[in-house]
Design an enzyme around this catalytic site. Structure first.
Site, mmCIF file in Angstrom:
data_model
loop_
_atom_site.group_PDB
_atom_site.id
_atom_site.type_symbol
_atom_site.label_atom_id
_atom_site.label_comp_id
_atom_site.label_asym_id
_atom_site.label_seq_id
_atom_site.Cartn_x
_atom_site.Cartn_y
_atom_site.Cartn_z
ATOM 1 N N ILE A 150 1.118 -1.530 -0.179
ATOM 2 C CA ILE A 150 0.286 0.174 -0.022
ATOM 3 C C ILE A 150 0.984 0.998 -0.165
ATOM 4 O O ILE A 150 1.242 1.212 0.983
ATOM 5 C CB ILE A 150 -0.971 0.611 2.038
ATOM 6 C CG1 ILE A 150 -1.960 -0.873 1.725
ATOM 7 C CG2 ILE A 150 -1.765 1.180 1.084
ATOM 8 C CD1 ILE A 150 -2.703 -1.211 2.740
ATOM 9 N N THR A 151 0.890 2.037 -0.989
ATOM 10 C CA THR A 151 1.654 3.535 -0.777
ATOM 11 C C THR A 151 0.943 4.622 -0.078
ATOM 12 O O THR A 151 -0.388 5.290 0.286
ATOM 13 C CB THR A 151 2.025 3.923 -2.629
ATOM 14 O OG1 THR A 151 0.318 3.996 -2.816
ATOM 15 C CG2 THR A 151 2.507 2.759 -3.054
ATOM 16 N N GLY A 152 1.810 5.435 0.145
ATOM 17 C CA GLY A 152 1.398 6.960 1.363
ATOM 18 C C GLY A 152 0.645 5.836 2.298
ATOM 19 O O GLY A 152 -0.851 6.413 2.975
ATOM 20 N N ALA A 153 1.057 4.979 2.845
ATOM 21 C CA ALA A 153 0.085 3.959 4.442
ATOM 22 C C ALA A 153 0.800 4.890 5.751
ATOM 23 O O ALA A 153 0.298 4.449 6.807
ATOM 24 C CB ALA A 153 0.406 2.500 4.428
ATOM 25 N N SER A 187 -0.192 7.531 7.006
ATOM 26 C CA SER A 187 -2.036 8.209 7.162
ATOM 27 C C SER A 187 -3.061 8.512 6.546
ATOM 28 O O SER A 187 -3.259 7.364 5.575
ATOM 29 C CB SER A 187 -1.470 10.002 7.334
ATOM 30 O OG SER A 187 -1.609 10.193 5.816
ATOM 31 N N GLY A 188 -4.513 8.858 7.065
ATOM 32 C CA GLY A 188 -5.494 8.745 6.311
ATOM 33 C C GLY A 188 -6.111 7.287 5.845
ATOM 34 O O GLY A 188 -5.856 6.110 6.418
ATOM 35 N N TYR A 205 -4.247 17.922 -9.290
ATOM 36 C CA TYR A 205 -5.458 17.310 -8.619
ATOM 37 C C TYR A 205 -5.897 16.020 -9.643
ATOM 38 O O TYR A 205 -6.159 15.396 -9.303
ATOM 39 C CB TYR A 205 -6.165 17.853 -6.949
ATOM 40 C CG TYR A 205 -6.111 16.223 -6.299
ATOM 41 C CD1 TYR A 205 -5.258 15.477 -5.288
ATOM 42 C CD2 TYR A 205 -7.466 16.061 -5.952
ATOM 43 C CE1 TYR A 205 -5.991 14.482 -4.658
ATOM 44 C CE2 TYR A 205 -7.978 15.376 -5.496
ATOM 45 C CZ TYR A 205 -7.349 14.252 -4.508
ATOM 46 O OH TYR A 205 -7.745 13.383 -4.051
HETATM 47 P P1 NDP Z 1 -3.763 11.727 3.336
HETATM 48 O O1 NDP Z 1 -2.476 12.823 2.654
HETATM 49 O O2 NDP Z 1 -4.544 11.020 4.722
HETATM 50 O O3 NDP Z 1 -2.907 10.519 2.631
HETATM 51 C C1 NDP Z 1 -1.914 10.216 1.681
HETATM 52 C C2 NDP Z 1 -0.878 9.427 1.647
HETATM 53 O O4 NDP Z 1 -0.217 9.526 0.328
HETATM 54 C C3 NDP Z 1 -0.019 10.451 2.981
HETATM 55 O O5 NDP Z 1 1.079 8.762 3.275
HETATM 56 C C4 NDP Z 1 1.407 10.800 2.698
HETATM 57 O O6 NDP Z 1 3.300 10.757 3.082
HETATM 58 C C5 NDP Z 1 1.144 10.265 1.035
HETATM 59 N N1 NDP Z 1 2.383 10.731 0.232
HETATM 60 C C6 NDP Z 1 2.130 12.021 -0.451
HETATM 61 N N2 NDP Z 1 2.924 12.056 -1.486
HETATM 62 C C7 NDP Z 1 4.305 10.671 -1.485
HETATM 63 C C8 NDP Z 1 5.272 10.203 -2.364
HETATM 64 N N3 NDP Z 1 5.732 11.469 -3.041
HETATM 65 N N4 NDP Z 1 5.340 8.951 -2.111
HETATM 66 C C9 NDP Z 1 4.665 8.622 -0.972
HETATM 67 N N5 NDP Z 1 4.292 8.878 -0.750
HETATM 68 C C10 NDP Z 1 3.721 9.605 -0.523
HETATM 69 O O7 NDP Z 1 -4.465 11.620 2.556
HETATM 70 P P2 NDP Z 1 -5.849 10.758 2.227
HETATM 71 O O8 NDP Z 1 -5.735 9.834 3.033
HETATM 72 O O9 NDP Z 1 -7.333 11.528 2.307
HETATM 73 O O10 NDP Z 1 -5.839 9.767 1.050
HETATM 74 C C11 NDP Z 1 -5.404 8.898 0.239
HETATM 75 C C12 NDP Z 1 -6.088 8.607 -1.192
HETATM 76 O O11 NDP Z 1 -7.496 8.799 -0.963
HETATM 77 C C13 NDP Z 1 -5.158 9.378 -2.342
HETATM 78 O O12 NDP Z 1 -5.456 8.827 -3.285
HETATM 79 C C14 NDP Z 1 -6.675 10.523 -2.028
HETATM 80 O O13 NDP Z 1 -6.581 11.254 -4.049
HETATM 81 C C15 NDP Z 1 -7.697 9.913 -2.422
HETATM 82 N N6 NDP Z 1 -8.995 10.260 -1.794
HETATM 83 C C16 NDP Z 1 -9.504 10.915 -0.823
HETATM 84 C C17 NDP Z 1 -10.494 11.592 -0.615
HETATM 85 C C18 NDP Z 1 -10.320 12.689 0.548
HETATM 86 O O14 NDP Z 1 -11.866 12.358 1.072
HETATM 87 N N7 NDP Z 1 -9.638 11.960 2.077
HETATM 88 C C19 NDP Z 1 -11.881 11.274 -1.494
HETATM 89 C C20 NDP Z 1 -11.108 10.570 -2.061
HETATM 90 C C21 NDP Z 1 -9.886 10.662 -3.351
HETATM 91 P P3 NDP Z 1 3.572 11.361 4.178
HETATM 92 O O15 NDP Z 1 2.329 10.775 5.431
HETATM 93 O O16 NDP Z 1 4.697 11.536 4.579
HETATM 94 O O17 NDP Z 1 3.111 13.205 3.719
#
Ligand code: NDP
Length: 315
Positions: free
Chosen positions: A7-10, A12-13, A190
């Site tokens: 899972i990428t970006g795991a 947070s969120g 975005y």
């Molecule tokens: P968060 O900002 O909480 O999570 C985003 C994650 O991506 C973080 O872990 C962040 O890392 C990571 N990230 C950012 N840049 C990079 C990079 N260069 N390399 C590796 N990792 C990276 O946002 P969400 O959880 O809300 O978003 C997750 C997904 O859900 C996204 O694809 C978003 O488009 C989608 N989404 C979100 C919605 C919402 O309402 N929130 C609605 C619809 C879709 P770090 O912790 O280091 O910053």
């Protein structure tokens, strides 16, 4: 054996909530592919997920070298790849000027689309080799890129145009930093990146599903108004957005609930259909949703694929 999911970006969120939901079942080993190792470690610990069910590996999607390095490290780790989840994203709604990845691509499209494009193209070979009964490649989409919905019609709307900016490298020097060649707009960049994500998922389906049996899927997890995604928004927005989504649009979903939804797309035996964009209704049951005209444009999907191949050095 346990399934192995990257899972990428795991850190947070949605990504973290999904990692937790899967790790807790005891049926999955989660590889958390994150750019900030320490943050990911702390985040994982704070959820209380069992230590033996996850590994953190470094991945910065804003650098194609890092993507290639991650793939090498992953292969050396000896884990099979059963499911890949492209989840990480950046969102810069208030940025006045574009910022750029290591290779000089505008940051939102460079990270959300091009980094994941290279990652999934390289890892498709590993997915093919897995003997897991249901192999999947999931790319997280969004409603904001869907101009056939109310939320997708909030300006600025996604629009890839004829891809002239993308074709020239999105570098802000020789070309515009926007895919359609227009003026920079962080919120639009975005949304455009999310349209690319959904087009890529469908193009993968057309090119690889029959031959490999891999399930390709995208989803809109709901509006998770509390995640870090909105960290760069103005403070008033961050204060009012969660209650607005909760009480007015009623699209609000908690991080835990959204994590369960994505975990379903990873592991539910009934969600094996390929080429699908999943959404959930008010009772939290999943259904196949329609994509906007642009996000289901076959010709555009092929063009995005071919131009992206050149930019990431695959063609
Ligand atoms: P968060 O900002 O909480 O999570 C985003 C994650 O991506 C973080 O872990 C962040 O890392 C990571 N990230 C950012 N840049 C990079 C990079 N260069 N390399 C590796 N990792 C990276 O946002 P969400 O959880 O809300 O978003 C997750 C997904 O859900 C996204 O694809 C978003 O488009 C989608 N989404 C979100 C919605 C919402 O309402 N929130 C609605 C619809 C879709 P770090 O912790 O280091 O910053």
């Amino acid at each position: 054996r346990k399934g192995c999911v990257v899972i990428t970006g795991a850190s947070s969120g949605l990504g973290l909530a999904t990692a937790k939901a899967l790790a807790e079942t005891g049926k999955w080993h989660v590889i958390m592919a994150c750019r900030d190792f320490l943050k990911a470690e702390r985040a994982a610990k704070s959820t209380g997920m069992p230590k033996e069910n996850y590994t953190i590996m470094h991945l910065d999607l804003a650098s194609l070298d890092s993507v290639r390095q991650f793939v090498n490290n992953f292969r050396r780790s000896g884990n099979p790849l059963d499911v890949l989840v492209c989840n990480a994203a950046v969102y810069q709604p208030t940025a006045k000027e574009p910022s750029f990845t290591a290779e000089g691509f505008e940051l939102s499209v460079g990270t959300n689309h091009l980094g994941h494009f290279l990652l999934s193209r390289l890892l498709i070979d590993d997915l093919k080799q897995s003997d897991y009964p249901s192999k999947r490649l999931i790319i997280v989409g969004s409603i904001t890129g869907n101009t056939n919905t109310l939320a997708g019609n909030v300006p600025p709307k996604a629009n890839l145009g004829d891809l002239r900016g993308l074709a020239k490298g999105l570098d802000g020097l020789n070309s515009s930093a926007m895919i359609d060649g227009g003026d920079f707009d962080g919120a639009k960049a975005y949304k455009d990146s999310k349209v690319c994500n959904m087009l890529t998922m469908q193009e993968f389906h057309r090119r690889y599903h029959e031959e490999t049996g891999i399930t390709f899927a995208s989803l809109y997890p709901g509006c998770i108004a509390t995640t870090g995604l909105f960290r760069e928004h103005i403070p008033l927005f961050r204060l009012l957005f969660p209650p607005f989504q909760k009480f007015i649009t009623k699209g609000f979903v908690s991080e835990a609930e959204s994590g369960k939804r994505l975990a379903q797309v990873v592991s539910d035996p009934s969600l094996t259909k390929s080429g699908v964009y999943w959404s959930w209704n008010k009772n939290s049951s999943s259904f196949e949703n329609q994509l906007s005209e642009e996000a289901s444009d076959v010709e555009k999907a092929r063009k995005v694929w071919e131009v992206s191949e050149k930019l990431v050095g695959l063609a």
